[in-house]
Design an enzyme around this catalytic site. Structure first.
Site, mmCIF file in Angstrom:
data_model
loop_
_atom_site.group_PDB
_atom_site.id
_atom_site.type_symbol
_atom_site.label_atom_id
_atom_site.label_comp_id
_atom_site.label_asym_id
_atom_site.label_seq_id
_atom_site.Cartn_x
_atom_site.Cartn_y
_atom_site.Cartn_z
ATOM 1 C CD GLU A 263 18.900 -21.073 0.743
ATOM 2 O OE1 GLU A 263 18.818 -20.282 -0.213
ATOM 3 O OE2 GLU A 263 19.964 -21.570 1.133
ATOM 4 N NE ARG B 62 20.748 -23.155 -1.948
ATOM 5 C CZ ARG B 62 21.291 -23.300 -3.157
ATOM 6 N NH1 ARG B 62 21.135 -24.423 -3.830
ATOM 7 N NH2 ARG B 62 22.027 -22.334 -3.675
ATOM 8 C CB SER C 268 20.441 -17.021 0.277
ATOM 9 O OG SER C 268 21.618 -16.829 -0.444
HETATM 10 C C1 LIG Z 1 27.194 -16.640 5.254
HETATM 11 C C2 LIG Z 1 26.422 -17.834 4.752
HETATM 12 C C3 LIG Z 1 26.513 -18.204 3.427
HETATM 13 C C4 LIG Z 1 25.799 -19.312 2.930
HETATM 14 N N1 LIG Z 1 25.926 -19.654 1.624
HETATM 15 C C5 LIG Z 1 25.254 -20.721 1.133
HETATM 16 C C6 LIG Z 1 25.392 -21.103 -0.235
HETATM 17 O O1 LIG Z 1 26.139 -20.509 -1.002
HETATM 18 N N2 LIG Z 1 24.670 -22.169 -0.676
HETATM 19 C C7 LIG Z 1 23.840 -22.875 0.166
HETATM 20 O O2 LIG Z 1 23.213 -23.838 -0.308
HETATM 21 N N3 LIG Z 1 23.710 -22.538 1.466
HETATM 22 C C8 LIG Z 1 24.390 -21.483 1.957
HETATM 23 N N4 LIG Z 1 24.244 -21.132 3.286
HETATM 24 C C9 LIG Z 1 23.333 -21.894 4.148
HETATM 25 C C10 LIG Z 1 24.012 -23.004 4.986
HETATM 26 O O3 LIG Z 1 25.393 -22.884 4.917
HETATM 27 C C11 LIG Z 1 23.611 -24.396 4.480
HETATM 28 O O4 LIG Z 1 22.210 -24.556 4.507
HETATM 29 C C12 LIG Z 1 24.250 -25.510 5.347
HETATM 30 O O5 LIG Z 1 24.023 -26.770 4.736
HETATM 31 C C13 LIG Z 1 23.727 -25.558 6.758
HETATM 32 O O6 LIG Z 1 24.552 -26.437 7.464
HETATM 33 P P1 LIG Z 1 24.490 -26.557 9.043
HETATM 34 O O7 LIG Z 1 25.393 -27.656 9.435
HETATM 35 O O8 LIG Z 1 24.743 -25.235 9.670
HETATM 36 O O9 LIG Z 1 22.972 -27.000 9.248
HETATM 37 P P2 LIG Z 1 21.865 -26.422 10.248
HETATM 38 O O10 LIG Z 1 21.602 -24.994 9.899
HETATM 39 O O11 LIG Z 1 22.234 -26.730 11.651
HETATM 40 O O12 LIG Z 1 20.613 -27.305 9.808
HETATM 41 C C14 LIG Z 1 20.010 -27.121 8.560
HETATM 42 C C15 LIG Z 1 18.923 -28.186 8.359
HETATM 43 O O13 LIG Z 1 19.539 -29.463 8.233
HETATM 44 C C16 LIG Z 1 19.045 -30.347 9.249
HETATM 45 N N5 LIG Z 1 20.182 -31.176 9.691
HETATM 46 C C17 LIG Z 1 21.391 -30.757 10.079
HETATM 47 N N6 LIG Z 1 22.202 -31.808 10.331
HETATM 48 C C18 LIG Z 1 21.465 -32.910 10.105
HETATM 49 C C19 LIG Z 1 21.705 -34.324 10.198
HETATM 50 N N7 LIG Z 1 22.900 -34.806 10.570
HETATM 51 N N8 LIG Z 1 20.697 -35.167 9.884
HETATM 52 C C20 LIG Z 1 19.489 -34.710 9.499
HETATM 53 N N9 LIG Z 1 19.191 -33.396 9.393
HETATM 54 C C21 LIG Z 1 20.173 -32.511 9.691
HETATM 55 C C22 LIG Z 1 18.504 -29.464 10.347
HETATM 56 O O14 LIG Z 1 17.494 -30.131 11.086
HETATM 57 C C23 LIG Z 1 17.957 -28.301 9.535
HETATM 58 O O15 LIG Z 1 16.684 -28.619 9.023
HETATM 59 C C24 LIG Z 1 24.964 -20.056 3.799
HETATM 60 C C25 LIG Z 1 24.877 -19.685 5.165
HETATM 61 C C26 LIG Z 1 25.599 -18.600 5.631
HETATM 62 C C27 LIG Z 1 25.508 -18.230 7.091
#
Ligand SMILES: Cc1cc2nc3c(=O)[nH]c(=O)nc-3n(C[C@H](O)[C@H](O)[C@H](O)COP(=O)(O)OP(=O)(O)OC[C@H]3O[C@@H](n4cnc5c(N)ncnc54)[C@H](O)[C@@H]3O)c2cc1C
Length: 324
Positions: A320, A155, A225
């Site tokens: 995380e 991660r 998580s």
């Molecule tokens: C119910 C649930 C289940 C999940 N299960 C998992 C799992 O199984 N495995 C897992 O790894 N994660 C899991 N996650 C966490 C999440 O889905 C991931 O971390 C996902 O990648 C976040 O994507 P987001 O677009 O919402 O990013 P955001 O939450 O909006 O951003 C996350 C980070 O990425 C950065 N960021 C976003 N977009 C960009 C960009 N274009 N350029 C540079 N930086 C950027 C942001 O600044 C921030 O630091 C889960 C979350 C939920 C709510």
């Protein structure tokens, strides 16, 4: 102030929400807001805003995919950062391609998946990413990072450490396989899919299991998580195992990984509530917004959990989720 979309369901706002539809438009926004606090966000599914954001949140509305090259056995697909990750998985699986199927049903967008190195069921984004295209916030110049240059870890990536807040991911290039490459040894996948599934069957199995264990983002607020699984030195693990013979564990590089969910459950936190925040009763690694939780409720609950795990096991667990 504009409401910030976030899966935790926190009532937080930003001074500016700026969405771009092209790299040129992104560069214009970077020039316009030079000097302001700026950050790229995706779907807000791994963020905990601790309060309102006094700056500019940049969000990609670029959602295309294109094939950039292929051989008899592999295909390189470039996906733009704003595409919903699960839509990309659905598209590639429908074409019978291997590589992303285990990452089915993870919330969020393509850009963040390369920053977070998302992972599930024995596969991480880094296993299929070959390059990440970015724009530097400082000068708007493009920089393409190879997989090795992303310094991927659990991660983790260079975008969360040395280069935190400096680059905006605009697209990600994945190398997928046209020939079967099933990864089925994690969880109960093989028991559900058998030994020779199609990518679609793996996707369906992963989605079904995830739906049973994790809260649906549009029903219960969460960021997935909340904590990372800690890795402890082998000597400390041996001492703990003598005391807790049923403790689950996995040998990894640098020590032994212990599921944070088990540690949290052992400390009696499953289902416990603090203000509007709660430890999810089906999966104690997940903190949920049970009833109008404030960021403070979530932070206090997380702190108390960390403290009790430290006191009982002498293990530090770290979030995380990204605190902003
Ligand atoms: C119910 C649930 C289940 C999940 N299960 C998992 C799992 O199984 N495995 C897992 O790894 N994660 C899991 N996650 C966490 C999440 O889905 C991931 O971390 C996902 O990648 C976040 O994507 P987001 O677009 O919402 O990013 P955001 O939450 O909006 O951003 C996350 C980070 O990425 C950065 N960021 C976003 N977009 C960009 C960009 N274009 N350029 C540079 N930086 C950027 C942001 O600044 C921030 O630091 C889960 C979350 C939920 C709510």
């Amino acid at each position: 102030m504009v409401k910030i979309p976030n899966t935790f369901g926190m009532d937080v706002r930003t001074k500016v929400w700026a969405e771009y539809h092209s790299v040129d438009e992104l560069r214009t926004l970077l020039s316009r807001y030079r000097g302001e606090q700026m950050m790229a966000v995706g779907a807000g599914s791994n963020l905990l805003f601790t309060g309102d954001y006094d700056g500019v949140l940049l969000h990609s509305a670029m959602r295309d995919t294109q094939v950039v090259s292929q051989t008899d056995t592999t295909i390189d697909i470039e996906a733009q950062a704003g595409l919903v990750m699960d839509d990309l998985v659905a598209q590639t699986v429908a074409q019978g391609l291997w590589g992303l199927e285990n990452l089915s049903y993870i919330p969020g967008e393509v850009g963040a998946s390369a920053v977070q190195n998302v992972g599930a069921y024995g596969v991480e984004a880094k296993d299929v990413i070959i390059a990440v295209k970015t724009i530097a916030i400082a000068d708007g110049n493009e920089r393409v990072f190879s997989n090795a240059e992303c310094h991927y870890g659990y991660r983790d990536s260079i975008f969360k450490n040395q280069l935190k807040g400096q680059y905006i991911v605009t697209s990600v290039i994945y190398r997928l396989s046209k020939t079967p490459k099933p990864v089925l040894d994690y969880g109960h996948l093989r028991a559900v899919t058998g030994d020779t599934p199609t990518p679609q069957q793996v996707r369906e199995a992963v989605t079904t299991i995830r739906r049973q264990k994790l809260p649906e983002v549009n029903e219960i607020g969460s960021a997935g998580s909340f904590f990372k699984n800690p890795v402890v030195p082998t000597e400390q693990f041996q001492a703990l195992l003598a005391q807790y013979p049923t403790m689950p564990h996995f040998a990894v590089e640098g020590g032994v990984k212990i599921p944070a969910a088990w540690l949290i459950e052992q400390c009696g936190w499953k289902g416990k509530r603090l203000g509007g925040a709660q430890v999810y009763d089906k999966q104690p690694l997940v903190l949920v917004n049970a009833d109008q939780a404030t960021p403070q409720d979530v932070m206090t609950l997380a702190e108390q959990i960390c403290q009790s795990v430290k006191t009982r096991f002498n293990i530090t667990i770290n979030p995380e989720v990204n605190y902003i």
